[in-house]
Scaffold this motif. Structure first.
Motif, PDB file in Angstrom:
ATOM      1  N   VAL A  64      14.153  10.434  40.416  1.00  0.00           N
ATOM      2  CA  VAL A  64      14.010  11.869  40.161  1.00  0.00           C
ATOM      3  C   VAL A  64      12.551  12.294  40.276  1.00  0.00           C
ATOM      4  CG1 VAL A  64      14.261  13.665  38.378  1.00  0.00           C
ATOM      5  CG2 VAL A  64      16.096  12.016  38.763  1.00  0.00           C
ATOM      6  N   PHE A  65      11.632  11.441  39.848  1.00  0.00           N
ATOM      7  CA  PHE A  65      10.208  11.737  40.031  1.00  0.00           C
ATOM      8  C   PHE A  65       9.511  10.467  40.515  1.00  0.00           C
ATOM      9  CE2 PHE A  65      10.862  10.754  35.520  1.00  0.00           C
ATOM     10  CZ  PHE A  65       9.984   9.704  35.313  1.00  0.00           C
ATOM     11  N   PRO A  66       8.427  10.615  41.259  1.00  0.00           N
ATOM     12  CA  PRO A  66       7.763   9.442  41.846  1.00  0.00           C
ATOM     13  C   PRO A  66       6.988   8.658  40.788  1.00  0.00           C
ATOM     14  CG  PRO A  66       6.512  11.429  42.324  1.00  0.00           C
ATOM     15  CD  PRO A  66       7.774  11.880  41.647  1.00  0.00           C
ATOM     16  N   GLY A  67       6.771   7.401  41.063  1.00  0.00           N
ATOM     17  CA  GLY A  67       5.942   6.586  40.196  1.00  0.00           C
ATOM     18  C   GLY A  67       6.712   5.877  39.106  1.00  0.00           C
ATOM     19  N   GLU A  68       6.037   4.901  38.489  1.00  0.00           N
ATOM     20  CA  GLU A  68       6.645   4.091  37.445  1.00  0.00           C
ATOM     21  C   GLU A  68       6.900   4.924  36.187  1.00  0.00           C
ATOM     22  OE1 GLU A  68       4.174   0.732  36.717  1.00  0.00           O
ATOM     23  OE2 GLU A  68       4.124   0.112  38.821  1.00  0.00           O
ATOM     24  N   PRO A  69       7.969   4.610  35.459  1.00  0.00           N
ATOM     25  CA  PRO A  69       8.224   5.319  34.198  1.00  0.00           C
ATOM     26  C   PRO A  69       7.174   4.956  33.163  1.00  0.00           C
ATOM     27  CG  PRO A  69       9.762   3.490  34.461  1.00  0.00           C
ATOM     28  CD  PRO A  69       9.003   3.593  35.751  1.00  0.00           C
ATOM     29  N   GLU A  70       6.831   5.917  32.289  1.00  0.00           N
ATOM     30  CA  GLU A  70       5.877   5.636  31.210  1.00  0.00           C
ATOM     31  C   GLU A  70       6.552   4.958  30.026  1.00  0.00           C
ATOM     32  OE1 GLU A  70       2.233   8.391  30.605  1.00  0.00           O
ATOM     33  OE2 GLU A  70       4.000   9.677  30.619  1.00  0.00           O
ATOM     34  N   HIS A  71       7.811   5.271  29.829  1.00  0.00           N
ATOM     35  CA  HIS A  71       8.542   4.725  28.692  1.00  0.00           C
ATOM     36  C   HIS A  71       9.770   3.997  29.226  1.00  0.00           C
ATOM     37  CE1 HIS A  71       9.185   4.092  24.574  1.00  0.00           C
ATOM     38  NE2 HIS A  71       9.534   5.289  24.147  1.00  0.00           N
TER      39      HIS A  71
END
Length: 400
Positions: A307-314
């Protein structure tokens, strides 16, 4: 099992927690753990204050209640009619409890000003400042800003230090809703995501989330000692007599908006004794490792899209499954409408088959997407592989 044993024991004792004489050991345990949580936030020892509440929503209500009292103590006797038109700010990705708090406390949901977020779901500080200035120009009185550490859907962490700068500049109360993300304070690897939380005036932290304490276990923590007592105290003569033979500051029930209070502290205290801070750290790190594994698997699978680029923060991982019938065609409104139906259809099949369950939801203009939230450290990579395989197996033949 340790937390469950703590729950069983408190149920067996069946005691209340409003005065020291009724629950002396539990009262002392609560004070010790509130102090420990303050230390992890970065507040000084002599500032420790707070209470355990029935859940994150109630904790957030406490924060708005105390902030309003801090700026307008006469509201306790004169009511909202004596106040100017106060407004509070929270991000568009924040928890709905801030609207609920404003409704319950008579502030009004129209006085909850939502702040824009970036594509990762983080509050945009410049938009916050612009909206504070605009509200002041309209004759309204800003008093409170909520920053979220671990949003419900994306698991995003607002830029706490930048928000703290703005709150300091305009003299506003800063609350951090760390109901979901507070556990990261126990992880040396991930606690940097909470940088700036030490500048908050209040913090919500739910050990029943990332720390896996049995429900319910939520803390509302305050940097200013005595404020919670002053805000909520009514000195009921049949409970809170000032001439008792012991130190009546241990009668913590008058800090609360409740009367009867469940013993939520013992299961957390027992788990902390059994696991230690290191044990909680390992548990939390494992959950974030699992989220990273999901993320990496999704980037390698043809029919899945983040859904959004990049690694999840949580530990929240949000994604779409794109059935073959929707591949290679124009992504217009009709395509989005069809994609919107995919998660609901797949989840229905999952439940009919009795294999797995995973949540889904839309967000603003985005069609329904799956949201995996990994909070069980016992989850294995094979469990994750099975989940993704099952989504693909059930969704592969979907036609639109």
């Amino acid at each position: 099992m340790v937390g469950l044993a703590g729950e069983w024991l408190t149920a067996t004792a069946n005691t209340n927690m409003f005065t020291y004489e009724i629950a002396p050991v539990f009262i002392i345990m609560e004070g010790l753990l509130i102090k420990k949580m303050h230390e992890l936030i970065g507040w000084r020892e002599n500032e420790a204050d707070g209470i355990f509440s029935p859940g994150g929503t109630i904790s957030n209500i406490y924060s708005v209640l105390a902030a309003r009292y801090k700026f307008y103590p006469f509201v306790k006797t004169k009511g909202m009619a004596a106040l100017p038109n106060i407004v509070l700010f929270t991000s568009e990705h924040s928890h709905y409890s801030f609207e609920k708090a404003s409704a319950v406390l008579g502030i009004g949901t129209e006085n909850v000003i939502t702040v824009k977020c970036d594509e990762r779901g983080k509050m945009i500080p410049s938009d916050l400042e612009e909206k504070i200035v605009k509200q002041k120009e309209m004759g309204h009185v800003p008093f409170y800003v909520n920053a979220t550490a671990g949003t419900t859907v994306y698991g995003a962490f607002d830029p706490l230090a930048k928000i703290a700068d703005i709150c300091e500049k305009y003299g506003l109360w800063m609350h951090v809703d760390a109901a979901w993300g507070g556990g990261l304070l126990l992880s040396k690897k991930h606690q940097f995501k909470m940088n700036g939380i030490e500048r908050a005036d209040s913090v919500t932290w739910n050990p029943h989330k990332m720390m896996s304490v049995p429900l319910q276990c939520s803390a509302i923590l305050f940097r200013e000692k005595g404020l919670l007592q002053a805000c909520n105290q009514f000195c009921a003569g049949y409970l809170f007599q000032p001439d008792k033979f012991y130190d009546v500051t241990y009668d913590t029930g008058d800090k609360t908006i409740q009367c009867g209070r469940h013993v939520d502290i013992f299961k957390l205290w027992l788990m902390w004794k059994a696991k230690g801070t290191c044990g909680f750290e390992l548990q939390i790190n494992k959950c974030l490792e699992n989220a990273d594994y999901v993320y990496k698997k999704l980037t390698c699978r043809e029919n899945f899209e983040l859904v959004f680029p990049g690694e999840p923060e949580h530990t929240n991982v949000c994604f779409w499954y794109i059935p073959p019938s929707l591949k290679g065609i124009s992504r217009d409104k009709e395509w989005n409408d069809k994609l919107h139906k995919v998660p609901a259809k797949i989840k229905a099949l999952m439940m009919e088959k009795g294999t797995v369950m995973v949540s889904y939801q839309p967000l603003k203009e985005k069609p329904n997407f799956f949201r995996i939230v990994l909070s069980n450290p016992a989850s294995k990579k094979s469990d994750i592989d099975f989940l993704l395989d099952e989504i693909e197996r059930l969704g592969h033949e979907l036609e639109f």
